[in-house]
Design an enzyme around this catalytic site. Structure first.
Site, PDB file in Angstrom:
ATOM      1  N   GLY A  76      -5.581   0.026   3.182  1.00  0.00           N
ATOM      2  CA  GLY A  76      -6.786   0.828   3.290  1.00  0.00           C
ATOM      3  C   GLY A  76      -8.027  -0.049   3.323  1.00  0.00           C
ATOM      4  O   GLY A  76      -7.967  -1.231   3.642  1.00  0.00           O
ATOM      5  N   CYS A 119      -9.047  13.033   1.124  1.00  0.00           N
ATOM      6  CA  CYS A 119      -9.997  13.968   1.744  1.00  0.00           C
ATOM      7  C   CYS A 119     -10.127  15.258   0.949  1.00  0.00           C
ATOM      8  O   CYS A 119     -11.105  15.990   1.108  1.00  0.00           O
ATOM      9  CB  CYS A 119      -9.556  14.290   3.170  1.00  0.00           C
ATOM     10  SG  CYS A 119      -9.614  12.879   4.298  1.00  0.00           S
ATOM     11  N   GLY A 124       0.833  -1.199   0.000  1.00  0.00           N
ATOM     12  CA  GLY A 124       0.000   0.000   0.000  1.00  0.00           C
ATOM     13  C   GLY A 124       0.865   1.245   0.000  1.00  0.00           C
ATOM     14  O   GLY A 124       1.648   1.458   0.924  1.00  0.00           O
ATOM     15  N   ALA A 131      -1.156   7.236   1.966  1.00  0.00           N
ATOM     16  CA  ALA A 131      -0.703   8.010   3.123  1.00  0.00           C
ATOM     17  C   ALA A 131      -0.111   7.138   4.225  1.00  0.00           C
ATOM     18  O   ALA A 131       1.008   7.381   4.692  1.00  0.00           O
ATOM     19  CB  ALA A 131      -1.869   8.838   3.667  1.00  0.00           C
ATOM     20  N   ALA A 132      -0.835   6.113   4.659  1.00  0.00           N
ATOM     21  CA  ALA A 132      -0.360   5.302   5.779  1.00  0.00           C
ATOM     22  C   ALA A 132       0.907   4.537   5.418  1.00  0.00           C
ATOM     23  O   ALA A 132       1.895   4.534   6.169  1.00  0.00           O
ATOM     24  CB  ALA A 132      -1.456   4.334   6.232  1.00  0.00           C
ATOM     25  N   VAL A 145       0.126  -6.911  -4.709  1.00  0.00           N
ATOM     26  CA  VAL A 145       0.534  -8.082  -3.940  1.00  0.00           C
ATOM     27  C   VAL A 145      -0.622  -9.066  -3.944  1.00  0.00           C
ATOM     28  O   VAL A 145      -1.753  -8.728  -3.570  1.00  0.00           O
ATOM     29  CB  VAL A 145       0.920  -7.691  -2.502  1.00  0.00           C
ATOM     30  CG1 VAL A 145       1.108  -8.935  -1.635  1.00  0.00           C
ATOM     31  CG2 VAL A 145       2.206  -6.872  -2.510  1.00  0.00           C
TER      32      VAL A 145
END
Length: 225
Positions: free
Chosen positions: A117, A47, A10, A13-14, A84
C-alpha cells in the site's frame, strides 16, 4: 514434486486478493503461500471507515472481509504483526521480524508480491502530530478516532482535504453532532470531478450544514485554543 513458494508482503485487500487467486489456481501441494502483515487486521475495507464513524456500519468487524483464521483455513500462511525488513533479491528470500516477540528469520520464495500500500500525505506542518489530529487509513486509525470522539462529543471538527474520504468524513462527523469545517486547497471539493460537478458537491455540503473553505492551504495546526 517440489512445490513453488509464493511470498506476499502486505495482508490487506490487494495482497490477500493475490493470495486467494493464487490458491484458486494451485493447491497447497503445488504452491506454498506465505503472507506477512505488520498490522492487526487483514482483508478489510478502508473505504468503509467513514461509514463506521458515522454509525452506518455497526462495528469494526463488519469491515473485515476475511479474518486471518479464514485465510489460514484455505492453506495460506498469513503471519500477522510481522514486518518484512529486508529483501534479498539475489537469494530470493525476505527477512521478517515478529513485532510482538522480536523473533526474526528468513523465508525463501520463488515468486514475490509486494502489496504494502501507500502512506497518506501528511504535510510537515507545525502541530501536525499534536493530540487530536487524526489520519484515517487503517482500522486502527478509525478506532483511535472513535475513541477520541466518544471522549469529547459534539464540539468542532476540521477536515483538511475534500477528496472522497474528506467529504465522507465531514458528513460522518456532522452526523455525530460536530460543527464541521472542510478546508481544501482547490476551489471546489472532489478535484477528480469536473468543476461544475464539484460545485454541486459544494452546494450539497453547504446545505447539510458543513462549512467549506476552498482555495485555502493549511499552514499550521493549533490545538490549545
Amino acid at each position: 514434486m517440489t512445490s513453488e513458494r509464493l511470498v506476499i508482503v502486505g495482508g490487506d485487500a490487494a495482497g490477500m486478493s493475490a493470495a486467494s487467486q493464487a490458491r484458486r489456481t494451485k493447491g497447497p501441494q503445488e504452491l506454498e503461500i506465505t503472507a506477512f502483515e505488520r498490522g492487526r487486521f487483514s482483508s478489510y475495507s478502508a473505504c468503509g471507515i467513514p461509514y463506521w464513524v458515522a454509525g452506518d456500519v455497526s462495528g469494526r468487524d463488519r469491515l473485515i472481509a476475511r479474518s486471518p483464521e479464514e485465510h489460514r483455513a484455505r492453506g495460506i500462511d498469513l503471519r500477522m504483526r510481522t514486518e518484512v525488513t529486508e529483501l534479498d533479491v539475489a537469494g530470493r528470500r525476505v527477512r521478517w521480524r515478529a513485532l510482538e516477540t522480536g523473533e526474526e528469520g528468513w523465508t525463501g520464495y520463488d515468486k514475490l508480491v509486494l502489496a504494502t500500500g501507500a502512506r497518506p500525505v501528511r504535510p510537515p506542518l507545525p502541530g501536525i502530530d499534536a493530540p487530536g489530529v487524526h489520519g484515517v487509513q487503517t482500522l486502527g486509525d478509525g478506532q483511535a478516532l472513535l475513541d477520541a470522539l466518544s471522549q469529547e462529543p459534539g464540539r468542532r471538527a476540521v477536515v483538511v482535504g475534500a477528496g472522497y474520504i474528506g467529504v465522507e468524513m465531514a458528513e460522518a462527523l456532522l452526523r455525530r453532532g460536530y460543527a464541521v469545517t472542510v478546508v481544501n486547497s482547490g476551489e471546489q471539493p472532489m478535484a477528480t470531478l469536473d468543476p461544475d460537478m464539484g460545485r454541486l458537491v459544494h452546494e450539497a455540503m453547504t446545505a447539510m450544514g458543513i462549512t467549506v473553505v476552498g482555495g485555502t492551504e493549511v499552514t499550521e495546526v493549533l490545538t490549545d485554543g
